[in-house]
Design an enzyme around this catalytic site. Structure first.
Site, PDB file in Angstrom:
ATOM      1  N   ALA A   1       0.841  -1.192   0.000  1.00 41.58           N
ATOM      2  CA  ALA A   1       0.000   0.000   0.000  1.00 41.58           C
ATOM      3  C   ALA A   1       0.881   1.248   0.000  1.00 41.58           C
ATOM      4  O   ALA A   1       2.075   1.180   0.262  1.00 41.58           O
ATOM      5  CB  ALA A   1      -0.912   0.000   1.225  1.00 41.58           C
TER       6      ALA A   1
ATOM      7  N   GLY B   1       0.021  -5.362   0.460  1.00 40.46           N
ATOM      8  CA  GLY B   1      -1.151  -5.403  -0.393  1.00 40.46           C
ATOM      9  C   GLY B   1      -0.877  -5.998  -1.759  1.00 40.46           C
ATOM     10  O   GLY B   1      -1.767  -6.569  -2.388  1.00 40.46           O
TER      11      GLY B   1
ATOM     12  N   GLU C   1       3.875  -5.996   7.187  1.00 41.31           N
ATOM     13  CA  GLU C   1       3.099  -5.015   7.950  1.00 41.31           C
ATOM     14  C   GLU C   1       3.527  -4.891   9.405  1.00 41.31           C
ATOM     15  O   GLU C   1       3.501  -3.795   9.976  1.00 41.31           O
ATOM     16  CB  GLU C   1       1.601  -5.352   7.865  1.00 41.31           C
ATOM     17  CG  GLU C   1       0.964  -5.098   6.518  1.00 41.31           C
ATOM     18  CD  GLU C   1       1.084  -6.262   5.555  1.00 41.31           C
ATOM     19  OE1 GLU C   1       0.415  -6.251   4.515  1.00 41.31           O
ATOM     20  OE2 GLU C   1       1.858  -7.208   5.860  1.00 41.31           O
TER      21      GLU C   1
ATOM     22  N   GLU D   1      -1.157  -9.641  -1.231  1.00 40.57           N
ATOM     23  CA  GLU D   1      -2.571  -9.938  -0.997  1.00 40.57           C
ATOM     24  C   GLU D   1      -3.356  -9.931  -2.304  1.00 40.57           C
ATOM     25  O   GLU D   1      -4.256 -10.756  -2.502  1.00 40.57           O
ATOM     26  CB  GLU D   1      -3.143  -8.929   0.001  1.00 40.57           C
ATOM     27  CG  GLU D   1      -2.617  -9.166   1.413  1.00 40.57           C
ATOM     28  CD  GLU D   1      -2.906  -8.032   2.371  1.00 40.57           C
ATOM     29  OE1 GLU D   1      -3.344  -8.313   3.500  1.00 40.57           O
ATOM     30  OE2 GLU D   1      -2.683  -6.847   2.002  1.00 40.57           O
TER      31      GLU D   1
END
Length: 261
Positions: free
Chosen positions: A67, A112, A135, A115
């Site tokens: 992200a 992300g 993260e 993911e």
């Protein structure tokens, strides 16, 4: 919706290619990128011309390096929760569209980005790829499905090791633990991915969709319920025109002409 952060291109073979196009930011997934992905996934699901989808990143350095931290840095807790829910919904839209999707992972697939790749049906990595969920190094947790998909793909123990250390794995370790299905040289990534997806699309579309649905549902409901779902899918596939064409082509020793009905 016009796109500024992704490229979305179709082709005559039914395969669309979606490229995250922020190479100067290592294809980080900012809010605008996520909105564009959501729109593109909806179009892919609804389009009769699109049979399958390849997702990759612009350049050779990154598939998507997580992200955009600059956007997340000052968001309050309740807003962070809503950001996570929106991202989860976007990736779930991809995961459940019942058309095969393939992540062509070039370079970094972190946070992300990983993911997103895990939401695809299959994953192919270039030899320079690096994957992880870092993260915790920012005192955060994965928010777009990492805690749920990673254990389902590689098992609880190895998933927890990656999630709790935040350390990445290279392409060959990702292959060894089952996170990706193939590792190929960078220059072969897209041709190999297209060839693999083409093999899936050569089969009966309804049978492919029903098989994907049965596998995904069965992983969540247990063996007995999963077997009931499988028998229901078997019956639905048997009712299609493609099933009759498949049997006829086999007996006549010719290539089947599936029409998706």
């Amino acid at each position: 919706m016009s796109y500024a952060n992704i490229l979305f291109e179709g082709s005559d073979d039914g395969i669309a290619v979606l490229t995250i196009n922020r190479p100067q930011k290592l294809n980080a997934l900012n809010f605008a990128s996520m909105a564009e992905l959501d729109d593109a996934f909806g179009k892919a699901a609804e389009s009769a011309e699109i049979k399958g989808l390849i997702i990759t990143g612009a350049g050779e350095k990154a598939f998507a390096a997580g992200a955009d931290i600059a956007e997340l840095g000052s968001a309050p807790p309740l807003e962070m929760r809503e950001i996570a829910r929106r991202g989860q919904a976007t990736f779930r839209r991809l995961e459940t569209m019942r058309k095969p999707s393939l992540a062509a992972i070039n370079g970094f697939a972190l946070g992300g980005g990983l993911e997103l790749a895990m939401s695809c049906t299959l994953r192919v990595a270039s030899s320079n790829a690096s994957m992880g969920q870092p993260e915790v190094k920012l005192a955060l947790t994965p928010g777009y499905g990492g805690t749920q998909r990673l254990p389902r793909l590689i098992g609880r123990g190895k998933a927890l090791e990656l999630l709790l250390t935040g350390e990445p794995v290279d392409a060959y370790e990702a292959y060894r633990i089952g996170l990706v299905q193939h590792v190929v040289p960078q220059e072969e990534l897209l041709p190999f991915s297209r060839s693999l997806l083409s093999k899936m699309l050569a089969n009966g579309p309804a049978a492919v969709a029903l098989t994907m649905a049965a596998v995904d549902a069965g992983l969540n409901c247990g063996m007995d319920a999963g077997l009931q779902l499988e028998s229901a899918a078997f019956g639905l596939a048997a009712a299609t025109e493609d099933r009759r064409e498949g049997a006829a082509a086999f007996l006549e020793k010719r290539k089947p002409n599936f029409i998706g009905k």
